[in-house]
Structures are given as structure tokens and as C-alpha cells.
Scaffold this motif. Sequence first.
Motif, PDB file in Angstrom:
ATOM      1  N   GLU A 217      -3.705-111.549 102.492  1.00 41.34           N
ATOM      2  CA  GLU A 217      -3.020-110.257 102.455  1.00 41.34           C
ATOM      3  C   GLU A 217      -3.268-109.433 103.719  1.00 41.34           C
ATOM      4  O   GLU A 217      -2.358-108.772 104.217  1.00 41.34           O
ATOM      5  CB  GLU A 217      -3.453-109.474 101.218  1.00 41.34           C
ATOM      6  N   LEU A 218      -4.492-109.469 104.241  1.00 41.14           N
ATOM      7  CA  LEU A 218      -4.768-108.713 105.463  1.00 41.14           C
ATOM      8  C   LEU A 218      -4.123-109.368 106.681  1.00 41.14           C
ATOM      9  O   LEU A 218      -3.786-108.688 107.654  1.00 41.14           O
ATOM     10  CB  LEU A 218      -6.270-108.570 105.671  1.00 41.14           C
ATOM     11  N   GLY A 222      -1.331-106.177 105.091  1.00 47.02           N
ATOM     12  CA  GLY A 222      -2.358-105.286 104.582  1.00 47.02           C
ATOM     13  C   GLY A 222      -3.047-104.526 105.703  1.00 47.02           C
ATOM     14  O   GLY A 222      -3.352-105.096 106.754  1.00 47.02           O
ATOM     15  N   THR A 223      -3.289-103.249 105.469  1.00 46.20           N
ATOM     16  CA  THR A 223      -3.962-102.418 106.484  1.00 46.20           C
ATOM     17  C   THR A 223      -5.299-101.871 106.008  1.00 46.20           C
ATOM     18  O   THR A 223      -6.122-101.456 106.819  1.00 46.20           O
ATOM     19  CB  THR A 223      -3.079-101.219 106.885  1.00 46.20           C
ATOM     20  N   LEU A 225      -8.593-102.277 102.905  1.00 46.99           N
ATOM     21  CA  LEU A 225      -9.220-103.064 101.850  1.00 46.99           C
ATOM     22  C   LEU A 225     -10.222-102.185 101.123  1.00 46.99           C
ATOM     23  O   LEU A 225     -11.064-101.553 101.748  1.00 46.99           O
ATOM     24  CB  LEU A 225      -9.935-104.288 102.434  1.00 46.99           C
ATOM     25  N   ALA A 248      -8.700-111.747 110.015  1.00 49.26           N
ATOM     26  CA  ALA A 248      -7.947-110.907 109.082  1.00 49.26           C
ATOM     27  C   ALA A 248      -8.690-109.604 108.808  1.00 49.26           C
ATOM     28  O   ALA A 248      -8.097-108.524 108.809  1.00 49.26           O
ATOM     29  CB  ALA A 248      -7.697-111.668 107.781  1.00 49.26           C
ATOM     30  N   LEU A 249     -10.003-109.700 108.584  1.00 48.83           N
ATOM     31  CA  LEU A 249     -10.786-108.487 108.360  1.00 48.83           C
ATOM     32  C   LEU A 249     -10.789-107.605 109.607  1.00 48.83           C
ATOM     33  O   LEU A 249     -10.737-106.373 109.520  1.00 48.83           O
ATOM     34  CB  LEU A 249     -12.216-108.850 107.979  1.00 48.83           C
ATOM     35  N   ALA A 252      -7.742-105.284 109.975  1.00 47.85           N
ATOM     36  CA  ALA A 252      -7.562-104.196 109.010  1.00 47.85           C
ATOM     37  C   ALA A 252      -7.856-102.856 109.672  1.00 47.85           C
ATOM     38  O   ALA A 252      -8.773-102.739 110.474  1.00 47.85           O
ATOM     39  CB  ALA A 252      -8.472-104.404 107.806  1.00 47.85           C
TER      40      ALA A 252
END
Length: 511
Positions: A217-218, A222-223, A225, A248-249, A252
Motif C-alpha cells: 500500500e505504501l 499510501g502516504t 501509516l 516503501a516505508l 511515506a
Amino acid sequence: MDVLFPALREASPRPALRFGDRALSYRELAAVAGPLTRRIGGQARVAVWATPSLETAVAVVAALQAAVSAVPVNPKTGESELAHIVSDSAPTLVLAEPGADLPGPLAALPRLDIDPYARDGEDQELPYEPGEETPALIVYTSGTTGPPKGVVIPRRAIARTLDALRDAWRWTAEDVLVHALPLFHVHGLILGVLGPLRRGGSVHHLGRFSTEGVARELAADGTMLFGVPTMYHRLAAEAGGNPALAKALGRARLLVSGSAPLPLTVHERIAAATGRRVIERYGMTETLMNTSVRADGEPAPGTVGVPLPGVYVRLVDDNGQAIEESDGETVGEVQVRGPNLFVEYLNRPDATAAAFDGGWFRTGDMATRDAAGNYRIVGRKATDLIKSGGYKIGAGEIENALLAHPGVAEAAVTAEPDEDLGERIVAWVVRAETTVSAPPAAPTGPADPTDPIAPTAPVDEASGGPRPSASELVDHVARQLAPHKRPRVVHFLDALPRNDMGKILKRELHA
């Protein structure tokens, strides 16, 4: 009062909710919520069988629009606790997803199944917004000190908290929130679902947490979490060897942890693997959110940041006097006042009155405040403030010190009576599967000759297993903090008892 969800009123075509591969735009959500508000309108309270589903989100939104108090029910609630919640809140209807098997106390109520894709002919306008003091949700506490209490949360508290977080987190309609939290409490429901809807953004709920789902999702759109420490612990453990997850993290805009303190070791591992800092916020059912590290502020790992706009926070001593020191060391109880507070405990005027001190809500949490105004939670007054040898010691700082040892996977700290010290510090430790011992320890003993605590500590090593030993951990804490803060007893466990939010159930440790 202003409109709670402007994008819903405008029937915007923008995406609103997504659970797995099932989604609704604001226009579609308005189309199903409109008829539903008319079906439940006039009810005093409705129970919501709060599974992590699209149906739960639709049910709560419709109840808010209908000015009907919603009582989210944890599907894992035990029979006696559920019976108390149903008896205390007296809902006249239960909203659930089709096919859900409701237990006895709820099964006896009239039931309305939620179909998030139902259309009742032509679109119907949503009813007028009720007043800001109208009860919106009744969320039950965990009941650690007795039967759970129903916390009556007004629309005002929801709106003001979410608007304060807009400021602190620079939260906009362009944000896409990723989370996998349960939907029967403040973090998962109010912040995680109502927060994006208030902003006109969207939420992607994973249904069930997985590092793969977070990465997917990220890596897409996704922006943000939202998670709890147990989730970030798993992410930190995997990110170092998983470039896709780390990337991915790292992309974010905001990683937020809450519901319990995030260990400094996890902060450091996430930052090292991703280049992104996790920020923490502090709140509770009765107050919603009180403080946060700001998205545009200085990093403050290990703290829950500064008071949110419009929220007043203070520390008080044992005599109820305000503590003026901001030295990062003086411990006091956190008290809060502001528009984020609840109205009352349902049917409990005695408990409501006892919870306030001249308009200030007594949180029961203990904290310090540093020179920059950041608060650091050291534990609960009832379970985490240890008075040993004339010192006031927060369990949280000892837990962080233990977690900094490479051989410790999990740690909890409690106290037990001691004839000499008043209370002695007890550590409960889950050792890492693969451990690396800390450097050889110097002989344990008071660095300060005025330290009233004896230099030796009884330890429990009966469980055997790999190192570190109990004495090694005692020495490690004495070096990291101060000799008087070292554990006097160390127990090794296979796992720590936790609730659905990942909070450690300390009362079960001594039991």
C-alpha cells in the motif's frame, strides 16, 4: 457546528474507504448512508459489531449522520464483559455485517445487516448536522480496575481532535492513510477512519496487519501509516533485510505510532533502515489526542511531543500542585483540559466527578517534560510509578534500557512490596532468539555513595535458556540509567501477555 465530513455532504467522487478490494467513493458512501440514517434515526443508541470491515465504517458514519450514539463492540469481548456493556449502554439495535454470528447479549437485540453497496432508489440527502455536544460514540474502557466504563464522546471532541491533528501532522485531502488496527477504539476508528473522512482523503485498511500489505500500500499511493509498537517492531525487524519494505516505508510522508510507548531501539532501527522517523502521539479514550510530535518539528524520539493546538496539559505532584520544572527528569501525573475531552462516564456520575480536578482531567499517566516542551510518558500511576528507596522511578525508562540490550526481544517492568525499599523493581523479559551478550559488566554497585539501595539483587534464572543472564541485565540497566533503577528480580518468559492493541497486560504478569 460545522459539517463533520464536508466531502460526504458534497458527494465527492474522490475515494473514501477501501477495505481489501472493496471500496466506496464519497458519493457512494453518501448514497448508502442517506437511507441508512433514516432507518436508524430516532434510536437512542445502536451497537456496532466492530469487525475490521467496510460494513463497520459505513455503520458508524450513518450513526453519526443520524445523531445516534454508536457503541463499537469488540468482537473478541468475553461473555461477562459483553453482557455488562449491553446492559449498561442499552442499545435498541445492533448493526452488523451480513452473516456475522452475534453472541447472546447482542443476538437478543433487533438486528440490521449493513450492505455497503445497497441503493434505495434515488439518492437521498443526509439529515442536518446535530449540535457539537451531541454524543457521537460510547467507547468502553479496558476495565482493568473494574467493569468497563462507557466513555461518552461528543461530536465536538472528534472534530476538534482531528482538526488539531491536521495542524500537527499537516494532514490534507491528498493523504491516503494505511492501517490495520481494530475499529472498536479511538486509534483505529476515530483517527484511522473518521480522520481521513474529516479531511476528505481516503483510508486503505488492510483487514489484517502484514508487512507485505504495508509495503504494497505504501509503494502504491499510501502516504501515511498508523500503527502500534508491536507492528513497528515487526516492520523494523524485517526492513533491514527487505529493501522493498524499507523503500516503501521511506517514501511515506508520515509514520505514526500510538497506544503505547515505542521503544527507542525500534525508533533507531526504522530510521536506520528507511531514513524515516516514526512520530508518536499521546491520547486516551476520555481525551482523544492530547500531544504529538509535529510533522514539521524537530525529531523527538522517545517522547510524545507537545500539546496539540487548543489542548492544555500540565504535570502535577502528589499534592496536586502544578510542576513548573521542564528538566526531563521530574515525574508528575498528566492532567488535561480542552475541547478534546469526553462528556461523562455513562451512568457513572461518581466516576466522572472523581476523574476531574477543578476542570482538569486526571489521566493517571506519569510523565516528564523537557526544555522544549516535549512530554515523555513513563507509565501509569497505578502500575508503572515505582517508589523505591526514596526515588520515584518510571517503569518505561527501565523497559527502554532493557530493550537496548541486544539479547532482549521484549520487556516489561513492574514493582512488588519490599520491606527495606518500599517497592522493588521486577523485570519480565523475553530473550531474543539469537542473542549477543553486552560487553562485560563492571561489578554492580552504587555509583553514588549516597545511594540507599544495596548493591546486590536477587534474580530468577530458573527458566534457563540462552544468555543474557539475569545478572547481566541488572548490570546493563545500572550502567544505562543509575544503580537505583536496576531490577531487583528478573523473570524470563516465552511471551508477554498483551491485549488486542498490543499493550502489555502487567496485572497478569504477577497473577
